[in-house]
Write an enzyme that holds these catalytic residues in place. Structure first.
Site, mmCIF file in Angstrom:
data_model
loop_
_atom_site.group_PDB
_atom_site.id
_atom_site.type_symbol
_atom_site.label_atom_id
_atom_site.label_comp_id
_atom_site.label_asym_id
_atom_site.label_seq_id
_atom_site.Cartn_x
_atom_site.Cartn_y
_atom_site.Cartn_z
ATOM 1 N N LYS A 199 42.504 45.477 45.665
ATOM 2 C CA LYS A 199 42.465 44.233 44.705
ATOM 3 C C LYS A 199 41.492 42.716 44.673
ATOM 4 O O LYS A 199 40.880 42.547 44.196
ATOM 5 C CB LYS A 199 43.509 43.540 44.034
ATOM 6 C CG LYS A 199 44.147 42.151 43.332
ATOM 7 C CD LYS A 199 44.393 42.747 42.204
ATOM 8 C CE LYS A 199 42.910 41.562 41.049
ATOM 9 N NZ LYS A 199 44.305 40.488 40.473
ATOM 10 N N LYS A 207 39.460 31.148 45.014
ATOM 11 C CA LYS A 207 40.575 31.380 46.290
ATOM 12 C C LYS A 207 40.694 33.167 46.430
ATOM 13 O O LYS A 207 40.043 33.469 47.429
ATOM 14 C CB LYS A 207 42.185 31.814 45.722
ATOM 15 C CG LYS A 207 43.239 31.784 46.288
ATOM 16 C CD LYS A 207 44.115 32.414 46.073
ATOM 17 C CE LYS A 207 43.777 34.006 44.513
ATOM 18 N NZ LYS A 207 45.225 34.526 44.384
#
Lengths: 290, 290
Positions: A173, A241
């Site tokens: 991911k 992030k």
């Protein structure tokens, strides 16, 4: 066979869509959200609104977390009122948030001490995919845990893929999202150069939209630009992030991500300009020539 | 109305495809190539093989250059045996090579002194598109010049777009290619991280191929990886050159391309490893963990 009791922890853009989807499919659902107001509409739809992650976990055989980052995930699972404290032995615990591999493995170990199975199960897809059950789950964990999760995840996703042991889902991911982030940052620079050089923007956009670079991600950015609508499907601060997490993971593997570093700078600059809560595509508004 | 006499200067991957296409469409064609052997098969197909760019230009109303870079373009147009020396007043001169904006504007001025019209007309698309007449032309120059070029370019391309004055076509092409280069470099890093971290490559590729990042460019890279075939459709050394040109143009506009700089480093590293003549997708072979 009756459906397992499920908890969704975190009712943001993604978790909210997943909760709605599970309720529609008839799963007995407990929900928890840090700010309780957001949970109210799920109560109306039949969910039990828990006062703490601990309470939600205690009522459920399958517990799914979906929050913004490592910090939010830690405070949801750990501590006296955390989900780990409430989890029953034999429960299946999942994290669908996009998290660092280190924290995911730590969480897997903590779940094991509670005699629970843990899966990292992050997703690709954004708000509309979550609501429509069209997410793509990348699952890390044991084959047994994956088998148990499959029915629930199939309601939420069009694709559920077992990548390998704990951490595998989290890592792919992050790899996926850093490439997305680099694409978005470079495209923002391209649009800035179109604007700054006095080229005809409409015609240039037509060129870029029909070029080999036009990924679904870039087409989404072009749609945001065209409509001047940056309502978050995937908030810019979360892309920021994710690029940072990917850089950290790659460094641990001995591979400095040269292309990710400047993309992170571009995104940080956008956050500094107050665009963090807008869609990631708002990064196009943050790049300007000197 | 009889077809205009056309010259193609440069019979590489792209120019060769364009020449074949024009011959099929019945245009009287002169060709020139620095290494003469490559021109022979075009003679068999009915083209006149010129001994110099000057000779090819002198025989043609429309002259199209298609070479690797500024240096090759300069030596083709300039000098005693160059195409400018042979160009007849009133001819239409085009450059379909991917060149710096500065050189393109210089060439436009030189063409004007010869009473010729000049268009920068670079293309997106690769070898198969050139052969099939499915290129996308981005044209910079006067409206009158564009109107004159349209018939010929329509044989070569599925789309012919007038961007603005001279240099506009060259600039959007460089913008397009730097974004492609950044995508390719970041994807190469992603694959290196998949390999270096011990993830299951086949499954990870399935994730990335179905993700929002999967542009046609990245799908082409995945196909090269899957077949281990890096036969050049678009040579890696040319992508390297284009990223460098884009960085220079952006700097002139006062916009440092943060994302392009590391992509250029990744590609230069691939060239140093001897991959320059392979397809750009071979950049995936050049990134390794420490």
């Amino acid at each position: 066979m009756s459906k397992p009791r499920v908890a969704i922890l975190g009712l943001g853009i993604m978790g909210g869509g997943m909760a709605t989807r599970l309720l529609s499919a008839g799963f007995p659902l407990s929900v928890y959200n840090r700010s309780r107001e957001r949970a109210a509409k799920f109560a109306d739809a039949g969910a039990f609104v828990a006062a703490s992650p601990r309470e939600a976990a205690a009522r459920s055989e399958i517990v799914i977390g979906m929050v913004a980052d490592d910090n939010a995930s830690r405070s949801m699972w750990q501590g006296v009122e955390g989900a780990l404290a409430g989890a029953q032995p034999g429960s299946l615990l999942l994290e669908s948030s996009t998290l660092s591999v280190g924290w995911v493995r730590e969480l897997a170990a903590a779940a094991g001490q509670k005699q629970c199975e843990f899966l990292d199960a992050p997703v690709t897809g954004t708000k509309p995919h979550a609501a429509a059950g069209e997410l793509f789950f990348m699952v890390g964990g044991s084959a047994a845990g994956f088998a148990r999760a499959r029915d629930v995840l199939s309601v939420l996703g069009r694709e559920v893929l077992h990548l390998g042991p704990n951490g595998s889902g989290a890592l792919i991911k992050l790899i996926n999202n850093f490439v997305c982030g680099v694409q978005a940052a470079s495209f923002a620079e391209a649009i800035a150069l179109v604007n700054g050089s006095g080229l005809d923007r409409e015609k240039c956009v037509a060129v870029l939209a029909s070029s080999a670079l036009a990924s679904p991600l870039i087409k989404r950015m072009l749609a945001s630009l065209a409509s001047d609508d940056f309502t978050p499907n995937f908030p810019l601060k979360l892309m920021t992030k994710d690029i940072g997490y990917a850089i950290n993971e790659a460094a641990k593997c001995g591979l400095p991500l040269q292309t990710a570093a400047p993309a992170l700078e571009v995104f940080k600059h956008a956050v500094e300009q107050g665009l963090g809560d807008q869609d990631f595509s708002a990064v196009v508004k943050s790049v300007r020539k000197n």
